[in-house]
Design a protein around this motif. Structure first.
Motif, PDB file in Angstrom:
ATOM      1  N   ALA A  30      -9.776  -5.580   4.493  1.00 21.86           N
ATOM      2  CA  ALA A  30      -9.614  -5.221   6.233  1.00 21.86           C
ATOM      3  C   ALA A  30      -8.472  -5.232   6.332  1.00 21.86           C
ATOM      4  CB  ALA A  30     -10.696  -5.857   7.279  1.00 21.86           C
ATOM      5  N   GLN A  31      -7.466  -5.240   5.944  1.00 24.29           N
ATOM      6  CA  GLN A  31      -5.649  -5.643   6.287  1.00 24.29           C
ATOM      7  C   GLN A  31      -5.584  -4.598   5.250  1.00 24.29           C
ATOM      8  OE1 GLN A  31      -7.647  -8.709   5.527  1.00 24.29           O
ATOM      9  NE2 GLN A  31      -7.317  -9.354   7.331  1.00 24.29           N
ATOM     10  N   LEU A  32      -6.161  -4.397   3.679  1.00 24.07           N
ATOM     11  CA  LEU A  32      -5.695  -3.050   2.953  1.00 24.07           C
ATOM     12  C   LEU A  32      -6.122  -1.912   4.099  1.00 24.07           C
ATOM     13  CD1 LEU A  32      -6.757  -3.984  -0.353  1.00 24.07           C
ATOM     14  CD2 LEU A  32      -4.010  -4.186   0.195  1.00 24.07           C
ATOM     15  N   ALA A  33      -7.257  -2.114   4.988  1.00 24.32           N
ATOM     16  CA  ALA A  33      -7.714  -1.040   4.918  1.00 24.32           C
ATOM     17  C   ALA A  33      -6.637  -0.511   6.066  1.00 24.32           C
ATOM     18  CB  ALA A  33      -9.476  -0.700   5.759  1.00 24.32           C
ATOM     19  N   VAL A  67       0.803  -1.348  -0.379  1.00 26.59           N
ATOM     20  CA  VAL A  67      -0.199  -0.009  -0.066  1.00 26.59           C
ATOM     21  C   VAL A  67       0.726   1.343   0.413  1.00 26.59           C
ATOM     22  CG1 VAL A  67      -1.232   1.528   0.958  1.00 26.59           C
ATOM     23  CG2 VAL A  67      -1.817  -0.766   1.006  1.00 26.59           C
ATOM     24  N   ALA A  68       2.160   1.133   0.188  1.00 23.56           N
ATOM     25  CA  ALA A  68       2.971   2.654   0.588  1.00 23.56           C
ATOM     26  C   ALA A  68       3.244   3.069  -0.361  1.00 23.56           C
ATOM     27  CB  ALA A  68       3.858   2.466   2.276  1.00 23.56           C
ATOM     28  N   ALA A  69       3.957   2.426  -1.089  1.00 26.98           N
ATOM     29  CA  ALA A  69       4.151   2.410  -2.770  1.00 26.98           C
ATOM     30  C   ALA A  69       3.146   2.971  -3.574  1.00 26.98           C
ATOM     31  CB  ALA A  69       4.653   1.779  -3.525  1.00 26.98           C
ATOM     32  N   PHE A  70       1.836   3.494  -2.743  1.00 22.71           N
ATOM     33  CA  PHE A  70       1.080   3.875  -3.788  1.00 22.71           C
ATOM     34  C   PHE A  70      -0.381   4.624  -3.502  1.00 22.71           C
ATOM     35  CE2 PHE A  70       2.261  -0.093  -6.154  1.00 22.71           C
ATOM     36  CZ  PHE A  70       1.869  -0.021  -7.205  1.00 22.71           C
ATOM     37  N   HIS A 126      -0.498   4.101   6.697  1.00 23.13           N
ATOM     38  CA  HIS A 126       0.192   4.905   5.947  1.00 23.13           C
ATOM     39  C   HIS A 126      -0.617   6.149   5.986  1.00 23.13           C
ATOM     40  CE1 HIS A 126       3.434   1.786   6.058  1.00 23.13           C
ATOM     41  NE2 HIS A 126       2.448   1.373   4.961  1.00 23.13           N
ATOM     42  N   TRP A 127      -1.556   6.632   6.171  1.00 25.11           N
ATOM     43  CA  TRP A 127      -2.315   8.175   5.302  1.00 25.11           C
ATOM     44  C   TRP A 127      -2.149   8.929   6.821  1.00 25.11           C
ATOM     45  CZ3 TRP A 127      -3.421   9.415   1.090  1.00 25.11           C
ATOM     46  CH2 TRP A 127      -4.004  10.595   0.492  1.00 25.11           C
ATOM     47  N   ASP A 128      -1.835   9.894   6.968  1.00 24.01           N
ATOM     48  CA  ASP A 128      -1.117  11.086   8.167  1.00 24.01           C
ATOM     49  C   ASP A 128      -2.551  12.090   7.771  1.00 24.01           C
ATOM     50  OD1 ASP A 128      -0.014  11.808   6.030  1.00 24.01           O
ATOM     51  OD2 ASP A 128       1.712  12.664   7.251  1.00 24.01           O
ATOM     52  N   ALA A 129      -3.733  11.539   7.374  1.00 22.32           N
ATOM     53  CA  ALA A 129      -4.422  12.904   6.756  1.00 22.32           C
ATOM     54  C   ALA A 129      -6.093  12.253   7.490  1.00 22.32           C
ATOM     55  CB  ALA A 129      -4.639  13.335   5.676  1.00 22.32           C
ATOM     56  N   PRO A 130      -7.063  12.941   7.749  1.00 18.98           N
ATOM     57  CA  PRO A 130      -8.334  12.921   8.006  1.00 18.98           C
ATOM     58  C   PRO A 130      -8.852  11.668   6.801  1.00 18.98           C
ATOM     59  CG  PRO A 130      -8.407  15.069   8.284  1.00 18.98           C
ATOM     60  CD  PRO A 130      -7.159  14.959   7.882  1.00 18.98           C
ATOM     61  N   LEU A 131      -9.747  11.128   7.317  1.00 15.55           N
ATOM     62  CA  LEU A 131     -10.176  10.132   6.252  1.00 15.55           C
ATOM     63  C   LEU A 131     -11.312   9.177   7.275  1.00 15.55           C
ATOM     64  CD1 LEU A 131      -9.396   6.690   6.853  1.00 15.55           C
ATOM     65  CD2 LEU A 131      -7.387   7.435   6.337  1.00 15.55           C
ATOM     66  N   GLU A 132     -12.462   8.510   5.767  1.00 14.12           N
ATOM     67  CA  GLU A 132     -13.294   7.718   6.646  1.00 14.12           C
ATOM     68  C   GLU A 132     -13.736   6.547   6.142  1.00 14.12           C
ATOM     69  OE1 GLU A 132     -16.987  10.221   5.714  1.00 14.12           O
ATOM     70  OE2 GLU A 132     -15.495  12.075   5.293  1.00 14.12           O
ATOM     71  N   GLY A 133     -14.755   6.097   5.554  1.00 15.38           N
ATOM     72  CA  GLY A 133     -15.022   5.009   4.696  1.00 15.38           C
ATOM     73  C   GLY A 133     -15.759   3.590   5.358  1.00 15.38           C
ATOM     74  N   VAL A 134     -15.498   2.693   4.680  1.00  6.32           N
ATOM     75  CA  VAL A 134     -16.497   1.626   4.777  1.00  6.32           C
ATOM     76  C   VAL A 134     -16.020   0.689   3.545  1.00  6.32           C
ATOM     77  CG1 VAL A 134     -18.547   1.444   3.628  1.00  6.32           C
ATOM     78  CG2 VAL A 134     -18.247  -0.280   5.647  1.00  6.32           C
TER      79      VAL A 134
END
Length: 422
Positions: A50-53, A28-31, A59-67
């Motif tokens: 779930a593991q991808l999420a 994930v980190a490379a993309f 790695h995401w140092d900003a706000p996020l949300e989702g399902v």
């Protein structure tokens, strides 16, 4: 080059290397996409979603949300992304509700927003979304007919995306005008992103006629309502020239090819030459096994086309045309057919398993066989050929003590096969 003292331990180490290479924390980190002006919304589906999420959150140092939605028992703890569970390989009501949640999650977005789609194998069953006029029972009938047909996964998913309100790019179109970046773990031979999980965020390049041809080719017994839907223009999925996809990005972040290369490197570290036959093998499991067996026997007897010791590696997705209601999966069936073809041959050991940790209907990833497997089955009072005829490979491997049980691995790049000849 020296022969391993513990053939099964050696083969298991190659499987572990292949699975490790496809883990989300590596890929994930490379993309990671650029951060948007607006919201970041994560959606996803698949047996490793779930593991991808979880990896994306880390790695995401900003706000996020989702399902995201994954198979029952495959969840992983996430702090900002909700993880839902549903049935696989047959869809259920929970999957129906999850598909609606994903569609609702991407409503009302703007061009300043970013949607990150985390997609991997298993998403087709986990996202049932029958179009108007059809029901979950209709989608179940489609799924069961396809699973029993022996059709390759690409053809199965070509038809599935034409009986859906979410597959075939429809989920990404629902997110427009937000930009959609799809991070895909491929379990499809050839790594066509439009085929992974039936492409919920990737437009359909084939068109509905392709689905109709598959219906005819395999003489699928489908409800009349499904047949009528496929015959109409209503079934068409968005095409690649749809402007809703113009700004989107699609990335394959893990695949069978990468995993096989990792297994090859591990074998060489352990002093055994490794040859990758292909990462895109398809066909009837028992027939693919006989081809692999012929090559293994040639090496064992004549040291050609490769010299012993050597391990043959391959990936892809074979199929099983069901003729009975036994226990097993495509890797187990491959192994039982291989065991019969290698009966009495010394110096050949094999592992075949699904990289997600579950092969078919039971809890095993796959198993091991060697030249003595068929003998062990007979010694236990069972007939290996009768078990193969009854699609009962799990019972055969269990009888021989040859099952491989790993539990969920957190990823899915499809079949992994390794045959060691010493």
């Amino acid at each position: 080059m020296t022969a391993p003292r513990d053939p099964r331990g050696f083969l298991r180490s190659l499987f572990d290397a292949a699975v490790a290479a496809a883990q989300p924390e590596r890929s994930v980190a490379a993309f990671l996409p650029e951060k948007p002006k607006g919201r970041t919304v994560v959606i996803g589906a698949g047996k490793g979603a779930a593991q991808l999420a979880q990896a994306f959150e880390q790695h995401w140092d900003a706000p996020l949300e989702g399902v995201v939605v994954t198979r029952y028992g495959y969840a992983a703890p996430c702090e900002r992304i909700e993880v839902l569970e549903a049935a696989h390989p047959e869809p259920d009501e929970a999957g129906l509700l999850a598909a609606k949640r994903l569609l609702d999650t991407v409503q009302g977005l703007t061009e300043d927003d970013l949607v990150v789609a985390l997609v991997c194998g298993g998403g087709s069953a986990l996202l049932p979304a029958p179009p108007e006029g059809l029901t979950l029972a209709d989608e179940l009938a489609v799924n069961r007919a396809l699973l029993a047909s022996g059709a390759p996964i690409t053809q199965m998913n070509t038809l599935r995306k034409h009986v859906s309100e979410i597959k075939g790019g429809r989920l990404a179109r629902a997110a427009h005008p937000a930009k959609v970046v799809s991070l895909i773990v491929s379990d499809i031979p050839g790594d066509d992103p439009a085929m992974v999980a039936s492409g919920p965020t990737v437009p359909d390049p084939a068109g509905p006629q392709a689905a109709r041809e598959i219906l005819a080719e395999y003489a699928l017994d489908l409800p009349q309502a499904v047949r009528d839907h496929l015959a109409s223009d209503e079934c068409a999925a968005p095409s690649p020239d749809d402007p809703a996809f113009a700004n989107n990005e699609v990335h394959i972040i893990a695949s069978a090819a990468v995993s096989l290369e990792a297994a090859q490197a591990r074998a060489r570290e352990l002093g055994v030459e490794a040859v990758i036959l292909s990462d895109a093998i398809e066909g009837e499991s028992r027939d693919v096994a006989r081809v692999h067996s012929a090559l293994a026997r040639e090496i064992a007897a004549r040291d050609r086309p490769f010299t012993k010791p050597v391990v043959l590696l391959s990936g892809g997705e074979t199929t099983v045309t069901l003729k009975a209601k036994g226990k097993g999966g495509r890797n187990s069936e491959f192994l039982l057919s291989l065991a019969l073809d290698l009966d009495g041959i010394e110096g050949v050991h094999a592992l075949a398993a699904d990289t997600d940790g579950i092969d078919g209907s039971e809890d095993n990833a796959g198993g091991f066989v060697d030249g003595g497997t068929a003998t062990r089955i007979r010694a236990a009072g069972a007939d290996p050929r009768a078990l193969l005829s009854g699609n009962n490979a799990w019972t055969a491997l269990d009888t021989a003590g040859d099952l491989l049980v790993t539990g969920p691995t957190g990823t899915n790049v499809n079949d992994f096969r390794a045959i060691l000849i010493v």
